[in-house]
Design an enzyme around this catalytic site. Structure first.
Site, PDB file in Angstrom:
ATOM      1  CG  ASP A 115      -2.112  -0.878   1.096  1.00  0.00           C
ATOM      2  OD1 ASP A 115      -2.246  -1.520   0.044  1.00  0.00           O
ATOM      3  OD2 ASP A 115      -2.917  -0.923   2.039  1.00  0.00           O
ATOM      4  CD  GLU A 199      -7.547  -9.785   0.261  1.00  0.00           C
ATOM      5  OE1 GLU A 199      -6.786 -10.099  -0.665  1.00  0.00           O
ATOM      6  OE2 GLU A 199      -7.203  -9.812   1.456  1.00  0.00           O
ATOM      7  CB  THR A 357      -5.096 -13.144  -4.447  1.00  0.00           C
ATOM      8  OG1 THR A 357      -3.810 -12.602  -4.687  1.00  0.00           O
ATOM      9  CG2 THR A 357      -5.229 -13.535  -3.000  1.00  0.00           C
ATOM     10  CD  GLU A 395      -7.157  -9.650  -7.628  1.00  0.00           C
ATOM     11  OE1 GLU A 395      -6.409  -9.353  -6.671  1.00  0.00           O
ATOM     12  OE2 GLU A 395      -8.296  -9.172  -7.777  1.00  0.00           O
ATOM     13  CG  LEU A 398       3.570 -11.270  -2.535  1.00  0.00           C
ATOM     14  CD1 LEU A 398       4.711 -12.045  -1.903  1.00  0.00           C
ATOM     15  CD2 LEU A 398       3.155 -10.106  -1.640  1.00  0.00           C
TER      16      LEU A 398
END
Ligand SMILES: *[C@@H]1O[C@H](CO)[C@@H](O)[C@H](O)[C@H]1NC(C)=O
Ligand SMILES: *[C@@H]1O[C@H](CO)[C@@H](O)[C@H](O)[C@H]1NC(C)=O
Ligand SMILES: *[C@@H]1O[C@H](CO)[C@@H](O)[C@H](O)[C@H]1NC(C)=O
Length: 454
Positions: A115, A199, A357, A395, A398
């Site tokens: 982030d 999520e 993910t 997805e 990392l």
């Protein structure tokens, strides 16, 4: 007579078969930087964005991009929505002949892996929290997490008379009103944020309190969740179970075997009648939260033809431990191996796709002390979505630029069937440099030629 009907029937079967097996390729999207819009709601750097999108369009075969649509930027006053910045963004995307997937981001940006932004919940929401901090998820030590409102207040009219579920619904309705001309031609997918990082989970592993691969902590100590727990325990005929969460579940950085609750054969552990009661309650509330919010999303978007998705977190550490401790703390009751099927079933009720993910991760890349199982986890979620009859998109967790990661994604994307889309995390200046951009372009090309295993 009816032999002609049989022929017609057989021919249509063959046609269905041909159509079914001939779907080729998984479209790739690229996630835009988290700070594409400034906190003031303007495009941060329109020239840069323009040149980056134009390069992506000309040098790779991507289908489109993916963008957060931040609650904290748009609704700075209750029920006053400013979509100006997103109108500008969608214009630039359209000019480059790209599509977009958007996330209704009801969470804070900042404080999670990767982030590089600081967008809080709207100030008028934080103000309510000043006098009533119980609107936020709380752990056993009393730490409050301001990333996302506790599901304990989902139905509490604490925000100028509105409940969070109503607030989320109003926000999505305003988005739809404003952008319906672009739905679904340009805006192809709406992902509904159901928790921290967008999520559907509890904030059990906040980066300020936790380090990988700790098991995390249950987040059930705000007064609304505790009241709900007390009621559930009473209904189960055992009020003693309703005072708090398990008292020997360790702390954020514990391993399962350092705790009583996540160990084998200990009293009142996760397998005991008490443990199962608590875990069913905790994971059940999360399912209910998703169910209620997605019902609102379907009311808004249901007839528009747009794909609605929700994201499930890739908690791959301690996956190979029988307790699945880290998943349990996040609200995924996978000790019996059915967590993701239950979630997918709830999604199927609303015709919502399953977004997951960590498709780039290999078990062999993980440290040996975390019982990590990303590949088994991805496999379980793929099969769960298929059994529940919902679509699946993927997805990476990392940032990676290497072909090893891309190869793993290609394998996972066609492991049991062809997944319906892949969103690459994330657009950075490095991605657009040589050789990264070339490696990425080959990946997009390979994805476009993938076929299902049969
Ligand atoms: C909406 O946001 C834009 C920034 O993107 C700002 O320039 C404009 O003044 C805002 N409009 C209103 C009505 O607040
Ligand atoms: C489910 O959603 C898809 C879009 O993802 C849509 O094409 C389809 O018609 C929907 N099905 C139902 C039964 O609503
Ligand atoms: C979801 O909500 C519907 C009612 O809208 C209910 O019938 C269904 O059982 C709920 N599913 C879950 C998993 O909570």
């Amino acid at each position: 007579m009816y032999s002609s009907k049989i022929v017609v029937f057989l021919v249509s079967l063959i046609l269905v078969q041909v159509v079914w097996t001939s779907r080729v390729g998984v479209p790739v999207y690229v996630m835009l930087p988290l700070n594409t819009l400034s906190n003031g709601g303007d495009l941060t750097d329109v020239q840069l964005l323009q040149s980056q999108l134009s390069q992506l369009k000309s040098q790779t075969g991507i289908e489109g991009v993916m963008s957060d649509v931040w609650w904290g930027i748009v609704e700075t006053q209750p029920q006053v929505y400013n979509w100006t910045g997103y109108e500008a963004l969608f214009n630039v995307i359209q000019q480059n002949e790209l599509k977009v997937k958007v996330t209704m981001s009801f969470h804070e940006c900042g404080g999670n892996v990767g982030d590089d932004c600081a967008i809080t919940l709207p100030q008028w929401v934080l103000n309510v929290g000043q006098s009533n901090p119980n609107i936020f998820y709380t752990d056993q030590q009393g730490n409050r997490d301001q990333e996302y409102l506790s599901l304990g207040v989902d139905d509490q009219p604490l925000f100028g008379g509105r409940t969070p579920i109503e607030i989320y619904s109003d926000y999505m309705a305003s988005f739809y009103e404003n952008f319906k001309d672009l739905i679904p031609s340009v805006i192809q997918e709406i992902q509904v944020g159901l928790g921290p990082a967008g999520e559907m989970r509890y904030p059990s592993y906040q980066s300020s309190l936790w380090t990988f691969p700790g098991i995390g902590e249950f987040q059930c100590y705000d007064k609304y969740m505790l009241a709900n727990l007390a009621q559930a325990a009473e209904d189960a005929g055992n009020s003693d179970w309703g005072y708090a969460g398990p008292d020997d579940a360790g702390t954020y950085d514990s391993t399962p075997s350092q705790t009583g609750f996540f160990s084998q054969g200990t009293q009142d552990n996760y397998q005991s009648p008490y443990g199962q009661f608590f875990l069913n309650w905790y994971s059940g509330l999360l399912l209910e939260h998703g169910n209620k919010t997605l019902a609102e999303a379907k009311k808004v978007f249901g007839s528009s033809g747009v794909t609605v998705t929700a994201k499930v977190a890739g908690i791959h550490w301690w996956y190979l431990d029988p307790s699945h401790a880290a998943e349990l703390a996040a609200g995924y009751k996978n000790d019996l191996g059915v967590a993701y099927y239950q979630i997918a079933q709830m999604f199927s009720w609303h015709n919502v796709s399953f977004d997951f993910t960590c498709l780039e991760m290999r078990d062999s890349e993980q440290p040996s002390n975390c019982e990590c199982g990303p590949q088994q986890l991805v496999a379980q979620t793929l099969l769960s979505a298929e059994s529940a009859g919902v679509k699946y998109s993927g997805e990476n967790a990392l940032q990676r630029y290497d072909s090893t990661a891309y190869q793993e994604i290609e394998i996972e994307s066609s492991l049991y069937y062809l997944i319906s889309g892949f969103s690459y995390l994330r657009l950075t200046p490095q991605l657009l440099q040589s050789p990264n951009i070339g490696t990425f372009a080959s990946f997009v090309q390979t994805m476009s030629t993938l076929q299902g295993p049969n």
